[in-house]
Write an enzyme that holds these catalytic residues in place. Structure first.
Site, short mmCIF file in Angstrom:
data_model
loop_
_atom_site.label_atom_id
_atom_site.label_comp_id
_atom_site.label_asym_id
_atom_site.label_seq_id
_atom_site.Cartn_x
_atom_site.Cartn_y
_atom_site.Cartn_z
N ASN A 170 0.86 -1.18 0.00
CA ASN A 170 0.00 0.00 0.00
C ASN A 170 0.90 1.24 0.00
O ASN A 170 1.50 1.57 1.02
CB ASN A 170 -0.88 -0.05 1.27
CG ASN A 170 -1.65 1.24 1.48
OD1 ASN A 170 -1.78 2.08 0.59
ND2 ASN A 170 -2.17 1.40 2.70
N LYS A 195 0.14 4.24 -0.11
CA LYS A 195 -0.47 5.44 0.51
C LYS A 195 -0.29 6.64 -0.42
O LYS A 195 -0.35 6.46 -1.64
CB LYS A 195 0.09 5.67 1.91
CG LYS A 195 -0.02 4.40 2.77
CD LYS A 195 0.17 4.64 4.23
CE LYS A 195 -0.01 3.31 4.97
NZ LYS A 195 0.05 3.45 6.41
N HIS A 245 -9.61 1.66 5.62
CA HIS A 245 -8.31 1.85 6.26
C HIS A 245 -8.43 2.86 7.39
O HIS A 245 -9.15 3.85 7.27
CB HIS A 245 -7.28 2.33 5.21
CG HIS A 245 -5.88 2.25 5.72
ND1 HIS A 245 -5.37 3.16 6.60
CD2 HIS A 245 -4.90 1.34 5.51
CE1 HIS A 245 -4.12 2.83 6.90
NE2 HIS A 245 -3.81 1.71 6.24
N GLU A 298 -6.56 5.15 8.39
CA GLU A 298 -6.21 6.54 8.05
C GLU A 298 -7.39 7.25 7.39
O GLU A 298 -7.57 8.45 7.57
CB GLU A 298 -4.97 6.56 7.13
CG GLU A 298 -3.71 6.25 7.93
CD GLU A 298 -2.56 5.69 7.11
OE1 GLU A 298 -2.64 5.67 5.87
OE2 GLU A 298 -1.58 5.24 7.74
N GLU A 309 -5.04 -4.69 11.24
CA GLU A 309 -4.05 -3.62 11.38
C GLU A 309 -4.27 -2.88 12.69
O GLU A 309 -5.04 -1.90 12.72
CB GLU A 309 -4.19 -2.62 10.22
CG GLU A 309 -3.92 -3.21 8.87
CD GLU A 309 -3.31 -2.16 7.94
OE1 GLU A 309 -2.22 -2.41 7.44
OE2 GLU A 309 -3.90 -1.09 7.75
N GLY A 347 2.74 2.58 10.88
CA GLY A 347 3.60 3.70 10.49
C GLY A 347 4.57 4.20 11.54
O GLY A 347 5.04 5.33 11.44
N SER A 376 3.62 -1.66 10.42
CA SER A 376 5.09 -1.61 10.54
C SER A 376 5.79 -2.90 10.11
O SER A 376 6.83 -3.27 10.67
CB SER A 376 5.50 -1.21 11.96
OG SER A 376 5.02 0.09 12.26
#
Ligand code: PGA
Length: 245
Positions: free
Chosen positions: A8, A10, A93, A95, A166, A172, A208
């Site tokens: 991904n 991003k 997701h 985010e 996740e 991240g 991560s």
């Protein structure tokens, strides 16, 4: 079943030239690997820069809109993704939930739009750090709630659905979960799905993952693959992750 590694990107990289280089690096490494399915989810604008037919990874997108067409400025429909050869789409997701205000009801509609178009949704779930501090059982309850909400009204029309576990606190920041604990959560998700939806999909771990720790996660039998963010931008990590064996 083969492990699935989804890269991904991003909102990266910054230019078309860099995107083409990254596609080329991913293709080079994927070509040499047999036992792993590889998918790349670039920003929408880079979908047409992917190597054309015959490449060794599958394309995906990072989001989808639920309406088929019309006056929805800035949005991208399922049929547009299909016409750009995207076979996967990341839905829900954390985010997007955090920065774009995505709600469970939006996520439900996105899941349905993907399924109707025969795009495999990669549905993201994961607890916050606060919840995890209360222990793994509290985290399971939280994730169970997200599964219930996101899949409400979900009609199983395709054989494939992917779930990405996740934990938000691991995304991240280089602080990945412990492989054994994420495997326990993945087992819980599979049992939950079997009970409520009637089948156990592939479940990935994300948060991560990099070249150093990927083998720990991917060697867990229950974990069917990885959703990789930051490390997808680095060819050395790409190579190590997909050659985890
Ligand atoms: P990360 O991102 O690998 O940079 O933690 C994972 C994700 O959010 O998909």
């Amino acid at each position: 079943m083969k492990k699935l590694v989804v890269f991904n990107w991003k909102m990266n990289p910054a230019s078309r030239r860099e995107a083409e280089e990254l596609f080329a690096a991913t293709e080079r490494e994927s070509k040499k690997v047999k036992g792993v399915d590889v998918a790349v989810c670039p920003p929408y604008v880079y979908l047409p820069c992917a190597p054309s037919a015959g490449s060794h990874f599958t394309l995906g997108a990072q989001d989808i809109f639920w309406e088929p067409h019309g006056a929805f400025t800035g949005e991208i429909s399922a049929s547009m993704l299909v016409s750009m050869h995207a076979e996967y789409v990341i839905v829900g997701h954390s985010e997007r939930r955090k920065f774009l205000g995505e709600t469970d009801s939006m996520i439900q509609k996105k899941m349905q739009a993907a399924v109707n178009a025969n795009i495999v949704p990669i549905f993201c779930v994961g607890e916050t750090g606060e919840v995890r501090k209360q222990g793994i059982e509290a985290a399971k309850e939280f994730v169970g709630g997200e599964l219930e909400e996101g899949l409400l009204g979900y009609e199983r029309r395709v054989a494939e659905l992917v779930i990405a576990y996740e934990p938000i606190w691991a995304i991240g920041n280089g602080k990945a979960d412990k492989p054994r604990e994420s495997a326990e959560m993945v087992e819980f998700i599979k049992k939950f799905m079997k009970k409520h939806v009637g089948f156990s999909p592939r479940v990935l771990y994300g948060g991560s993952v990099d070249g150093k720790n990927a083998a720990g996660f991917l060697s867990e039998e229950a974990i069917d693959g990885a959703l990789v963010g930051g490390a997808s931008l680095h060819p050395a990590d790409i190579k190590k992750i997909i050659n985890f064996k």
